[in-house]
Design an enzyme around this catalytic site. Structure first.
Site, PDB file in Angstrom:
ATOM      1  N   HIS A  17     -15.942  36.895   2.452  1.00 45.00           N
ATOM      2  CA  HIS A  17     -17.194  37.499   1.979  1.00 45.00           C
ATOM      3  C   HIS A  17     -18.263  37.439   3.071  1.00 45.00           C
ATOM      4  CE1 HIS A  17     -15.716  35.977  -2.166  1.00 45.00           C
ATOM      5  NE2 HIS A  17     -15.563  37.282  -2.160  1.00 45.00           N
ATOM      6  N   LYS A  41     -14.591  37.100 -16.518  1.00 47.31           N
ATOM      7  CA  LYS A  41     -13.645  36.424 -15.628  1.00 47.31           C
ATOM      8  C   LYS A  41     -13.643  34.909 -15.837  1.00 47.31           C
ATOM      9  CE  LYS A  41     -12.898  39.160 -11.498  1.00 47.31           C
ATOM     10  NZ  LYS A  41     -12.932  39.084 -10.033  1.00 47.31           N
ATOM     11  N   ARG A  90      -9.806  44.783   1.892  1.00 47.73           N
ATOM     12  CA  ARG A  90      -8.817  43.904   2.534  1.00 47.73           C
ATOM     13  C   ARG A  90      -7.494  44.652   2.643  1.00 47.73           C
ATOM     14  NH1 ARG A  90      -9.310  39.394  -1.695  1.00 47.73           N
ATOM     15  NH2 ARG A  90      -9.510  41.320  -2.878  1.00 47.73           N
ATOM     16  N   SER A 128     -11.006  34.415  -3.566  1.00 52.88           N
ATOM     17  CA  SER A 128     -11.592  33.228  -4.192  1.00 52.88           C
ATOM     18  C   SER A 128     -10.569  32.512  -5.065  1.00 52.88           C
ATOM     19  CB  SER A 128     -12.810  33.614  -5.023  1.00 52.88           C
ATOM     20  OG  SER A 128     -13.795  34.156  -4.190  1.00 52.88           O
TER      21      SER A 128
HETATM   22  N1  COA Z   1     -12.960  38.539   1.468  1.00 49.86           N
HETATM   23  C1  COA Z   1     -12.357  37.668   0.666  1.00 49.86           C
HETATM   24  N2  COA Z   1     -12.178  37.867  -0.643  1.00 49.86           N
HETATM   25  C2  COA Z   1     -12.649  39.010  -1.174  1.00 49.86           C
HETATM   26  C3  COA Z   1     -13.303  39.970  -0.408  1.00 49.86           C
HETATM   27  C4  COA Z   1     -13.447  39.694   0.985  1.00 49.86           C
HETATM   28  N3  COA Z   1     -14.028  40.574   1.799  1.00 49.86           N
HETATM   29  N4  COA Z   1     -13.643  40.989  -1.199  1.00 49.86           N
HETATM   30  C5  COA Z   1     -13.231  40.699  -2.419  1.00 49.86           C
HETATM   31  N5  COA Z   1     -12.620  39.496  -2.417  1.00 49.86           N
HETATM   32  C6  COA Z   1     -11.939  38.882  -3.545  1.00 49.86           C
HETATM   33  C7  COA Z   1     -12.785  37.985  -4.355  1.00 49.86           C
HETATM   34  O1  COA Z   1     -12.777  36.694  -3.833  1.00 49.86           O
HETATM   35  C8  COA Z   1     -12.108  38.064  -5.705  1.00 49.86           C
HETATM   36  O2  COA Z   1     -10.999  37.209  -5.694  1.00 49.86           O
HETATM   37  P1  COA Z   1     -10.306  36.674  -7.037  1.00 49.86           P
HETATM   38  O3  COA Z   1     -10.395  37.763  -8.068  1.00 49.86           O
HETATM   39  O4  COA Z   1      -8.937  36.372  -6.564  1.00 49.86           O
HETATM   40  O5  COA Z   1     -11.082  35.461  -7.434  1.00 49.86           O
HETATM   41  C9  COA Z   1     -11.578  39.475  -5.773  1.00 49.86           C
HETATM   42  O6  COA Z   1     -11.512  39.905  -4.439  1.00 49.86           O
HETATM   43  C10 COA Z   1     -12.412  40.385  -6.615  1.00 49.86           C
HETATM   44  O7  COA Z   1     -13.720  40.261  -6.167  1.00 49.86           O
HETATM   45  P2  COA Z   1     -14.987  40.228  -7.110  1.00 49.86           P
HETATM   46  O8  COA Z   1     -16.031  39.534  -6.380  1.00 49.86           O
HETATM   47  O9  COA Z   1     -14.674  39.780  -8.488  1.00 49.86           O
HETATM   48  O10 COA Z   1     -15.369  41.718  -7.002  1.00 49.86           O
HETATM   49  P3  COA Z   1     -14.840  43.015  -7.680  1.00 49.86           P
HETATM   50  O11 COA Z   1     -14.471  43.901  -6.550  1.00 49.86           O
HETATM   51  O12 COA Z   1     -13.827  42.763  -8.755  1.00 49.86           O
HETATM   52  O13 COA Z   1     -16.181  43.557  -8.317  1.00 49.86           O
HETATM   53  C11 COA Z   1     -18.363  43.478  -9.231  1.00 49.86           C
HETATM   54  C12 COA Z   1     -17.106  42.701  -8.915  1.00 49.86           C
HETATM   55  C13 COA Z   1     -19.401  42.497  -9.568  1.00 49.86           C
HETATM   56  C14 COA Z   1     -18.787  44.281  -8.019  1.00 49.86           C
HETATM   57  C15 COA Z   1     -18.047  44.479 -10.363  1.00 49.86           C
HETATM   58  O14 COA Z   1     -17.321  43.823 -11.375  1.00 49.86           O
HETATM   59  C16 COA Z   1     -19.319  45.018 -10.947  1.00 49.86           C
HETATM   60  O15 COA Z   1     -19.892  45.954 -10.410  1.00 49.86           O
HETATM   61  N6  COA Z   1     -19.794  44.411 -12.068  1.00 49.86           N
HETATM   62  C17 COA Z   1     -21.009  44.790 -12.745  1.00 49.86           C
HETATM   63  C18 COA Z   1     -20.719  45.635 -13.973  1.00 49.86           C
HETATM   64  C19 COA Z   1     -20.526  47.072 -13.583  1.00 49.86           C
HETATM   65  O16 COA Z   1     -21.396  47.713 -13.030  1.00 49.86           O
HETATM   66  N7  COA Z   1     -19.341  47.595 -13.922  1.00 49.86           N
HETATM   67  C20 COA Z   1     -18.961  48.940 -13.591  1.00 49.86           C
HETATM   68  C21 COA Z   1     -18.346  48.974 -12.211  1.00 49.86           C
HETATM   69  S1  COA Z   1     -17.734  50.583 -11.850  1.00 49.86           S
END
Ligand code: COA
Length: 160
Positions: A17, A41, A90, A128
């Site tokens: 991140h 989650k 990634r 994570s």
């Molecule tokens: N390096 C390391 N790990 C990374 C990474 C990076 N560059 N990018 C993502 N990850 C990992 C995270 O650690 C996480 O790992 P895990 O699930 O194994 O614990 C996983 O990728 C998912 O990441 P997360 O942070 O949960 O992000 P997401 O891509 O699932 O999206 C939000 C999360 C908050 C952006 C999304 O759920 C959101 O927008 N929520 C708000 C509600 C909303 O607007 N919903 C409609 C969306 S269209």
């Protein structure tokens, strides 16, 4: 003023991140690390704990601030007057999911541009949940997270 939002659950923040946030901070005038409640989650760390760990991890970056948020990401981005969403990409497996989210967010807010930053090879398979699993099994997570995050994980699992 180009202001970007880098959203995520950050449970907890990792060097992967941080790589994305640091590179975004070099491209943008201001970067807001948006820590999502993501209650679906059932995160290990509370929203405030995740935001605080992210704050400590980014305090050396002067144009980065950390904000927790609940609800829709596009509403938060609008409220913050951001023009750009920055996400890390990634392995190829991220693509389908990220493509779907970018398309949905575009439909909800056409004025918001999503841009992707490719992870370097050493963080390609970092997540994570891998970090949480390693820490829960007593393994060192030093290569993957800053020292204060490693300590927070250690005390979280020591109290379980
Ligand atoms: N390096 C390391 N790990 C990374 C990474 C990076 N560059 N990018 C993502 N990850 C990992 C995270 O650690 C996480 O790992 P895990 O699930 O194994 O614990 C996983 O990728 C998912 O990441 P997360 O942070 O949960 O992000 P997401 O891509 O699932 O999206 C939000 C999360 C908050 C952006 C999304 O759920 C959101 O927008 N929520 C708000 C509600 C909303 O607007 N919903 C409609 C969306 S269209």
């Amino acid at each position: 003023m180009k202001r970007a939002v880098t959203p995520g659950t950050f449970d907890p923040i990792t060097y992967g991140h941080l790589d994305v946030i640091t590179r975004a901070s070099q491209l943008m005038d201001e970067v807001i690390v948006a820590v999502a409640a993501s209650s679906g989650k059932s995160p290990l760390f509370t929203l405030e704990e995740r935001a605080e760990l992210a704050r400590q991890a980014t305090r050396h970056l002067p144009n980065v601030r950390v904000e927790p948020f609940e609800g829709l990401l596009v509403d938060f981005a609008r409220q913050q007057e951001a023009q750009v969403l920055v996400k890390g990409l990634r392995a190829i497996t991220d693509f389908e999911y990220e493509f779907q989210m970018a398309a949905l967010n575009y439909q909800l807010a056409t004025e918001l541009e999503t841009i992707f930053i490719m992870s370097p090879p050493q963080y390609m398979y970092l997540s994570s949940s891998i970090v949480r699993e390693l820490a829960s099994l007593g393994s060192s997570v030093d290569p993957f997270v800053p020292p204060h995050v490693a300590r927070a994980l250690e005390s979280k699992f020591a109290n379980r």
